[in-house]
Scaffold this motif. Sequence first.
Motif, PDB file in Angstrom:
ATOM      1  N   PRO A  14     -63.958 -17.453  15.877  1.00 30.23           N
ATOM      2  CA  PRO A  14     -64.234 -17.681  17.333  1.00 30.23           C
ATOM      3  C   PRO A  14     -63.361 -18.836  18.178  1.00 30.23           C
ATOM      4  O   PRO A  14     -62.090 -19.361  17.793  1.00 30.23           O
ATOM      5  CB  PRO A  14     -65.474 -19.087  16.678  1.00 30.23           C
ATOM      6  CG  PRO A  14     -65.509 -18.642  15.331  1.00 30.23           C
ATOM      7  CD  PRO A  14     -63.779 -17.577  14.897  1.00 30.23           C
ATOM      8  N   GLY A  18     -65.096 -21.921  23.258  1.00 31.46           N
ATOM      9  CA  GLY A  18     -66.111 -21.781  23.664  1.00 31.46           C
ATOM     10  C   GLY A  18     -66.100 -20.645  24.641  1.00 31.46           C
ATOM     11  O   GLY A  18     -65.061 -19.806  24.271  1.00 31.46           O
ATOM     12  N   ARG A  19     -67.325 -19.694  24.709  1.00 29.06           N
ATOM     13  CA  ARG A  19     -67.074 -18.153  25.726  1.00 29.06           C
ATOM     14  C   ARG A  19     -66.158 -18.346  26.514  1.00 29.06           C
ATOM     15  O   ARG A  19     -65.975 -19.210  27.167  1.00 29.06           O
ATOM     16  CB  ARG A  19     -69.395 -17.982  26.395  1.00 29.06           C
ATOM     17  CG  ARG A  19     -69.217 -16.764  26.876  1.00 29.06           C
ATOM     18  CD  ARG A  19     -70.697 -16.740  27.407  1.00 29.06           C
ATOM     19  NE  ARG A  19     -70.786 -15.000  27.186  1.00 29.06           N
ATOM     20  CZ  ARG A  19     -70.802 -13.870  27.172  1.00 29.06           C
ATOM     21  NH1 ARG A  19     -70.470 -14.735  25.251  1.00 29.06           N
ATOM     22  NH2 ARG A  19     -70.491 -12.837  26.913  1.00 29.06           N
ATOM     23  N   ASN A  21     -65.494 -16.146  30.045  1.00 28.28           N
ATOM     24  CA  ASN A  21     -65.939 -15.892  30.738  1.00 28.28           C
ATOM     25  C   ASN A  21     -64.867 -14.276  32.120  1.00 28.28           C
ATOM     26  O   ASN A  21     -63.744 -15.565  32.131  1.00 28.28           O
ATOM     27  CB  ASN A  21     -66.469 -16.423  31.146  1.00 28.28           C
ATOM     28  CG  ASN A  21     -68.020 -17.063  30.683  1.00 28.28           C
ATOM     29  OD1 ASN A  21     -68.318 -16.273  29.742  1.00 28.28           O
ATOM     30  ND2 ASN A  21     -68.001 -18.559  30.878  1.00 28.28           N
ATOM     31  N   ASP A  29     -66.979 -14.774  22.622  1.00 31.53           N
ATOM     32  CA  ASP A  29     -67.146 -15.288  21.804  1.00 31.53           C
ATOM     33  C   ASP A  29     -65.829 -15.689  21.291  1.00 31.53           C
ATOM     34  O   ASP A  29     -65.886 -17.234  20.628  1.00 31.53           O
ATOM     35  CB  ASP A  29     -68.850 -15.958  21.427  1.00 31.53           C
ATOM     36  CG  ASP A  29     -69.400 -16.116  22.267  1.00 31.53           C
ATOM     37  OD1 ASP A  29     -69.181 -16.602  23.129  1.00 31.53           O
ATOM     38  OD2 ASP A  29     -70.943 -15.547  21.192  1.00 31.53           O
TER      39      ASP A  29
END
Length: 368
Positions: A14, A18-19, A21, A29
Amino acid sequence: MHIETIKAYRLMQPFVEGRYNMSKGRGADGFDAVIVSVTSNTGLTGWGEMAPLGNFYSAAFAAGAQAGVAEIAPHLLGQDPRALTRLNRLMDTVFKGHPYIKSALDMACSDLTARAAGVPLVTMFGGRESDMADLYRVVTHGPVETMAANAKQIVSEGFHRLQVKVGGIVHDDIERVAAVAASVPKGTVIFCDANAGWSAYQARQFVDATREIDYTMEQPCVSIDDCLSVRRSLDKPMVLDESVTSLEEMLDIHRRGAADGLTLKISRLGGVTKTRQIRDLAVDLGFMVTVEDTGGAEVDTAAMAHLSLSTPEERRLHAIAFHEWVTVRTARNAPPVIGSRMGIPDGPGLGIDVDLELLGKPFLDASY
């Protein structure tokens, strides 16, 4: 010496922030990594890793790597891991295409070869050109204010090289890049990376509206033809990334004068052996070069560091520390990061020390 055992593990990594983009709503993720160990009859073990960025970035996906490694591994048992060119020909013979599947296996055999010789992998790649490589950080695609704030924060942490994600609605991206450029000190290196998200028409709109901003354009369009048409109207350098999928594509880019620089991704090219070959020729042809990968943690980042630091400094653009992107740790003695620069771990081969307890149970355990 021959290959006695091949094991492979799949591990989700992970992202710390966070994500991640990109344009067109694409995002991930974390890295879904396949990590491979190759052990010889002498007891030495080499490590390799590949990790795609989702299923949207390159022609690669983790489940395909898992299935493909299991198909190829039996053909490598009993082979000399030091015969890297022969092993690559063998993999291409028994499994057509899909270079990303072969990448971790080639990396593991390369690591094992260097460990057997008692030298760091950088020595096999031509020798260390400098102690550290400059790192860049990514400003991911998002609202204008968020991207400007992220860029300002990154620079405050001592980084001087930014890759700004564009490739979305052109007028919005113009505003994004203008805001980022205004938020950082003059002289900050900016790459505008569209990840092949625009048509040539859209890219030329962006180029025309941003002539007053100092940046390098990276992979505006999908095809080399479209990127070349954009370059003809561009008064800035252009780097191609997604277009570099093989030695043949690199030579085509050179013949047509389609780029000033190249980003070479290890898994996209089929491993460190082929990446080194393409890197060396690209340098001789006059390209600026970045060597990295589609993702991964300590194992893959170490390979990137060895290839980066064996690239002549005057031809090297920058590097990236992927192992700092993720929340898991797969190895000790990771590539050292000091400020905004990255070095090579001490020791033979990749120099890393993989922690087997963190990898869990292998999905493949093949023996000779």
